[in-house]
Motif scaffolding. Structure first.
Motif, mmCIF file in Angstrom:
data_model
loop_
_atom_site.group_PDB
_atom_site.id
_atom_site.type_symbol
_atom_site.label_atom_id
_atom_site.label_comp_id
_atom_site.label_asym_id
_atom_site.label_seq_id
_atom_site.Cartn_x
_atom_site.Cartn_y
_atom_site.Cartn_z
ATOM 1 N N UNK A 109 0.943 -1.111 -0.181
ATOM 2 C CA UNK A 109 -0.451 -0.217 0.223
ATOM 3 C C UNK A 109 0.837 1.344 -0.075
ATOM 4 N N UNK A 110 2.290 1.536 0.333
ATOM 5 C CA UNK A 110 3.027 2.435 0.873
ATOM 6 C C UNK A 110 3.274 2.362 -0.629
ATOM 7 N N UNK A 111 4.246 1.368 -1.126
ATOM 8 C CA UNK A 111 4.196 1.348 -2.704
ATOM 9 C C UNK A 111 4.145 1.042 -4.061
ATOM 10 N N UNK A 112 2.552 0.700 -3.937
ATOM 11 C CA UNK A 112 1.699 1.018 -5.145
ATOM 12 C C UNK A 112 1.833 1.942 -5.870
ATOM 13 N N UNK A 113 1.979 3.317 -5.424
ATOM 14 C CA UNK A 113 1.729 4.333 -6.739
ATOM 15 C C UNK A 113 3.037 4.094 -7.255
ATOM 16 N N UNK A 114 4.226 3.336 -7.215
ATOM 17 C CA UNK A 114 5.127 4.176 -7.405
ATOM 18 C C UNK A 114 5.720 2.500 -8.524
ATOM 19 N N UNK A 115 4.866 1.511 -8.495
ATOM 20 C CA UNK A 115 5.712 0.441 -9.426
ATOM 21 C C UNK A 115 5.935 0.513 -10.783
ATOM 22 N N UNK A 116 4.624 0.784 -10.706
ATOM 23 C CA UNK A 116 3.982 1.667 -12.387
ATOM 24 C C UNK A 116 5.617 2.034 -13.028
ATOM 25 N N UNK A 117 5.634 3.581 -11.777
ATOM 26 C CA UNK A 117 6.490 4.428 -12.743
ATOM 27 C C UNK A 117 8.328 3.711 -12.487
ATOM 28 N N UNK A 118 8.535 2.311 -11.351
ATOM 29 C CA UNK A 118 9.749 2.499 -11.091
ATOM 30 C C UNK A 118 10.053 1.169 -12.187
ATOM 31 N N UNK A 119 9.133 0.561 -13.117
ATOM 32 C CA UNK A 119 9.307 -0.437 -13.671
ATOM 33 C C UNK A 119 9.871 0.187 -15.110
#
Length: 90
Positions: free
Chosen positions: A80-90
């Motif tokens: 929940x803390x990092x789900x908004x950044x997962x797509x950006x980091x990939x």
């Protein structure tokens, strides 16, 4: 890297894959070694039905259920803390 390898080597040999801690005969030592190593209860819970043909100990099952619940809760919190950044980091 080298420190981690040095720390994991004794843990590897203290994980009872082909032997059981009950062979040592000392109850206190068996209990300490069994629950100090977080890998021992899952191995014991799998070994009991396969090798001995008996149900796993209740303590091992409770330990596994509690560990699974803690891991699931921690994983959900981190996701929940990092789900908004997962797509950006990939």
């Amino acid at each position: 890297e080298h420190l981690l390898a040095a720390a994991l080597l004794p843990w590897f040999f203290l994980t009872p894959i082909l032997y059981s801690f009950s062979q040592f005969g000392h109850e206190t030592l068996t209990s300490i070694l069994s629950y100090a190593n977080p890998i021992t209860p899952p191995i014991e819970a799998i070994r009991d039905p396969l090798w001995a043909g008996q149900l796993p100990r209740l303590a091992d099952v409770v330990y596994l259920v509690a560990g699974a619940a803690i891991a699931l809760t921690l994983g959900a919190f981190v996701f929940r803390r990092v789900d908004d950044r997962i797509a950006v980091e990939l």
